[in-house]
Design a protein around this motif. Structure first.
Motif, PDB file in Angstrom:
ATOM      1  N   GLY A  87      42.141  38.429  40.127  1.00  0.00           N
ATOM      2  CA  GLY A  87      42.739  38.303  41.463  1.00  0.00           C
ATOM      3  C   GLY A  87      44.253  38.163  41.385  1.00  0.00           C
ATOM      4  O   GLY A  87      44.755  37.238  40.732  1.00  0.00           O
ATOM      5  N   ALA A 121      46.776  32.451  44.184  1.00  0.00           N
ATOM      6  CA  ALA A 121      46.066  31.570  43.239  1.00  0.00           C
ATOM      7  C   ALA A 121      46.062  32.189  41.840  1.00  0.00           C
ATOM      8  O   ALA A 121      46.400  31.526  40.858  1.00  0.00           O
ATOM      9  N   GLY A 122      45.697  33.465  41.752  1.00  0.00           N
ATOM     10  CA  GLY A 122      45.605  34.124  40.446  1.00  0.00           C
ATOM     11  C   GLY A 122      46.958  34.234  39.761  1.00  0.00           C
ATOM     12  O   GLY A 122      47.093  33.940  38.573  1.00  0.00           O
ATOM     13  N   THR A 167      43.171  42.718  38.579  1.00  0.00           N
ATOM     14  CA  THR A 167      43.202  42.660  40.042  1.00  0.00           C
ATOM     15  C   THR A 167      42.998  44.043  40.632  1.00  0.00           C
ATOM     16  O   THR A 167      43.498  45.031  40.100  1.00  0.00           O
ATOM     17  N   LYS A 173      42.135  46.642  37.992  1.00  0.00           N
ATOM     18  CA  LYS A 173      40.696  46.891  37.783  1.00  0.00           C
ATOM     19  C   LYS A 173      39.917  46.111  38.833  1.00  0.00           C
ATOM     20  O   LYS A 173      40.306  44.994  39.188  1.00  0.00           O
ATOM     21  N   THR A 174      38.808  46.677  39.235  1.00  0.00           N
ATOM     22  CA  THR A 174      37.939  45.945  40.158  1.00  0.00           C
ATOM     23  C   THR A 174      36.707  45.463  39.397  1.00  0.00           C
ATOM     24  O   THR A 174      36.016  46.267  38.769  1.00  0.00           O
ATOM     25  N   CYS A 210      39.745  34.157  41.124  1.00  0.00           N
ATOM     26  CA  CYS A 210      40.685  33.907  42.251  1.00  0.00           C
ATOM     27  C   CYS A 210      40.636  35.102  43.201  1.00  0.00           C
ATOM     28  O   CYS A 210      41.683  35.702  43.518  1.00  0.00           O
ATOM     29  N   THR A 211      39.452  35.474  43.634  1.00  0.00           N
ATOM     30  CA  THR A 211      39.312  36.717  44.408  1.00  0.00           C
ATOM     31  C   THR A 211      39.433  36.517  45.923  1.00  0.00           C
ATOM     32  O   THR A 211      39.137  37.432  46.695  1.00  0.00           O
ATOM     33  N   ARG A 254      44.272  41.055  57.244  1.00  0.00           N
ATOM     34  CA  ARG A 254      44.123  40.320  56.009  1.00  0.00           C
ATOM     35  C   ARG A 254      45.295  40.541  55.062  1.00  0.00           C
ATOM     36  O   ARG A 254      45.966  39.639  54.639  1.00  0.00           O
ATOM     37  N   TRP A 294      54.087  35.735  57.757  1.00  0.00           N
ATOM     38  CA  TRP A 294      53.739  37.148  57.638  1.00  0.00           C
ATOM     39  C   TRP A 294      54.054  37.917  58.909  1.00  0.00           C
ATOM     40  O   TRP A 294      54.417  39.071  58.875  1.00  0.00           O
ATOM     41  N   PRO A 353      30.880  40.002  43.501  1.00  0.00           N
ATOM     42  CA  PRO A 353      30.652  40.592  42.176  1.00  0.00           C
ATOM     43  C   PRO A 353      30.195  39.578  41.124  1.00  0.00           C
ATOM     44  O   PRO A 353      29.738  39.969  40.056  1.00  0.00           O
ATOM     45  N   ASP A 382      41.036  30.700  47.897  1.00  0.00           N
ATOM     46  CA  ASP A 382      40.077  30.887  48.999  1.00  0.00           C
ATOM     47  C   ASP A 382      38.637  31.098  48.548  1.00  0.00           C
ATOM     48  O   ASP A 382      37.701  30.901  49.317  1.00  0.00           O
ATOM     49  N   LEU A 425      44.322  27.765  52.756  1.00  0.00           N
ATOM     50  CA  LEU A 425      45.731  27.988  53.050  1.00  0.00           C
ATOM     51  C   LEU A 425      46.447  28.399  51.788  1.00  0.00           C
ATOM     52  O   LEU A 425      46.013  28.109  50.677  1.00  0.00           O
ATOM     53  N   TRP A 426      47.583  28.968  52.013  1.00  0.00           N
ATOM     54  CA  TRP A 426      48.386  29.520  50.960  1.00  0.00           C
ATOM     55  C   TRP A 426      48.895  28.438  50.000  1.00  0.00           C
ATOM     56  O   TRP A 426      48.876  28.618  48.790  1.00  0.00           O
ATOM     57  N   THR A 427      49.330  27.306  50.549  1.00  0.00           N
ATOM     58  CA  THR A 427      49.810  26.210  49.696  1.00  0.00           C
ATOM     59  C   THR A 427      48.699  25.738  48.770  1.00  0.00           C
ATOM     60  O   THR A 427      48.927  25.505  47.582  1.00  0.00           O
TER      61      THR A 427
END
Ligand code: FAD
Length: 496
Positions: free
Chosen positions: A15, A19-20, A40, A83-84, A111-112, A130, A237, A321, A354, A371-373
């Motif tokens: 991810g 987070a990743g 990712t 890569k997925t 961290c997806t 998104r 954003w 996945p 998330d 949340l982003w933080t």
């Protein structure tokens, strides 16, 4: 499809969201000699820039999307591959990608992120917001739109309602007040006059784009799909983007309270069912001739036509996945359950951001919110935890998990939320102290047993540090309570 190849890494992170990326950057700093891999599906990764610690727990920063090479330049022991992941064999510590590659890890951090919950996944007139690509799609549809329906009452819906101009907006919310994910009905009342007010020139879009998906910075640019989503957007954003519809009007918003969508109708279906759009002359909307591409029926029986529907009803953790043939403990919200070291129930598999749901007994004034933080904090803490587990070291839970704190902007007001800001879990045995100056500020203090448990600070109140300290040190405020919000008093001096 390539032949199945096997690559071995000490740490693999999946991810390229906040987070990743934070996780790999922290890992790289902690163990510069280890091989670290970031996989990712997005061709761009999220970078935190202009990071500032505002107080003990409040932080501010911007987010930029950067090409994958950015991480490799800064962190030479990190390899980033687009890569997925399609499956995980947790027993054998093996990940498999959609192009047939296999990656072995010693420790893995998932961290997806999350996927938007859409009210109708396959309806072409329903869009979710998104990532950068979905915002671009939204902007381009909006340019031709006369009316849209926004469903949802969280941060995304609130920001959209504020930003969209030149288009009628019907805002369908299931609660009794707007923006209820973040603020109480009192604060919602404070914001209400701004729904249909024209923005002042200094509230117009910033020139600087904080979120870019700049084709020139990435040779690998390609449109993301719902199967391989890009990283979720974050703070600010919306403020950098032009969101204009086809009409020459500024804000034109009507809120339908306490409703959900029961059905989406195409024009033919609607007329075959002998139904028609609700005629309501009280609405701020113009009379439009002809039919709409889609009609939304609400639980209150009303039917509204629009050019398209924005579904902003939250996200579900993107775990798909990883779960098949493994024994992850899953939380009721669909997240991977993690303990206080961000370990999942599968050996050597961690999760952050998330995609995970915390299961430890939280500090009295902290709770998880996607949340982003928190994604940044969890990414960094997961890295520390992975390294500590390798060396058998005990690490304390990071201080950031002591107090919930969030800074955002609604209707161009600074909004700071601290602790149990909506008296979450406090029962009825609490009191609220309020200071409201119409159009300027809204201050709410949540008190229980004479101690501050949470606060909502809207506007430039300058109270955040003092209130943060009062929540953390749980000072008995009984003797000062009646003066706590008196604007003539410098609260900071009061407690020095
Ligand atoms: P994400 O950012 O979602 O990243 C997930 C990553 O995983 C992506 O790179 C994706 O490509 C990759 N991935 C997914 N599946 C796979 C797979 N199978 N294989 C490989 N890679 C995969 N938060 C705030 O704090 N303030 C805000 O104002 C705010 N506004 C928001 C507005 C919008 C429109 C949205 C959508 C979210 C907003 N949020 C906000 C929430 C915040 O953006 C998220 O909480 C945060 O970005 C989550 O980060 P993450 O790294 O966990 O996940």
């Amino acid at each position: 499809m390539t032949d199945e190849l096997e690559y071995v890494y000490k740490y693999v992170i999946v991810g390229g969201g906040i987070a990743g990326v934070t996780c790999v950057e922290t890992l790289s700093a902690l163990c510069p000699d280890e091989r670290i891999l970031l996989l990712t599906s997005s061709n761009l990764v999220k970078a935190v820039i202009n990071y500032q610690k505002v107080s003990k727990t409040l932080e501010s920063f911007d987010v930029q999307e950067k090409p994958m090479s950015y991480i490799q330049n800064d962190c030479p022991n990190v390899q980033v591959l687009q890569k997925t992941i399609v499956s995980l064999d947790a027993k054998n510590h093996m990940l498999r990608t959609d192009d047939g590659c296999k990656f072995k890890y010693q420790k893995l951090c998932i961290c997806t992120g999350g996927k938007p919950k859409l009210i109708a996944k396959d309806n072409t007139y329903v869009v979710g917001i998104r990532d950068t690509e979905s915002v671009q799609e939204f902007q381009s549809r909006l340019q031709k739109a006369r009316r849209i329906v926004i469903v949802g009452n969280g941060g995304i819906a609130t920001e959209l309602v504020y930003e969209v101009e030149g288009c009628e907006v019907l805002w369908a919310i299931k609660d009794i007040s707007i923006s209820s994910t973040f603020v109480d009905p009192g604060a919602a009342q404070f914001f209400l006059p701004h729904l249909n007010q024209e923005k002042s020139p200094d509230e117009k879009p910033l020139k600087r784009l904080k979120y870019t998906s700049d084709k020139e910075t990435s040779v690998e640019f390609q449109k993301s799909s719902l199967q391989t989503p890009g990283g979720a957007l974050g703070p600010d954003w919306s403020s950098s983007l032009e969101m204009k519809g086809s009409q020459s009007l500024c804000h034109c918003v009507h809120v339908e309270y306490q409703v959900e969508v029961t059905k989406l109708w195409c024009p033919e279906e609607l007329s075959n069912a002998c139904k028609a759009e609700t005629t309501n002359t009280d609405l701020p909307f113009s009379q439009h001739t002809g039919s709409w591409p889609i009609y939304v029926e609400l639980t209150n029986g009303k039917i509204y036509g629009c050019d398209f529907v924005v579904s902003a009803t939250g996200v579900t953790p993107n775990t798909e996945p990883f779960t098949e043939n493994n024994e992850f403990q899953m939380a009721s919200d669909g997240g991977l359950t993690v303990n206080d070291r961000l370990q999942t129930s599968e050996k050597d598999v961690y999760a952050a951001g998330d995609v995970c749901t915390t299961s430890w007994d939280p500090a009295p004034h902290w709770f998880q919110m996607r949340l982003w933080t928190q994604a940044r904090q969890m990414g960094a803490y997961a890295a520390k935890s992975m390294v500590a587990d390798d060396s058998g070291e005990e690490i304390p839970l990071d201080f950031c998990f002591e107090l919930f704190s969030h800074v955002t902007k609604f209707f161009n007001y600074k909004v700071i939320l601290l602790g149990k800001y909506n008296a979450q879990g406090l029962g009825s045995d609490h009191e609220l102290l309020l200071r409201v100056t119409k159009g300027k500020e809204y201050v709410k203090a949540v008190i229980q047993d004479g101690r501050l448990q949470g606060a909502v600070l809207i506007g430039d109140t300058d109270l955040e540090e003092t209130f943060e300290n009062l929540i953390l040190n749980q000072l008995d405020l009984t003797p000062f309570k009646n003066h706590l919000l008196e604007s003539a008093i410098d609260v900071e001096d009061f407690f020095d």
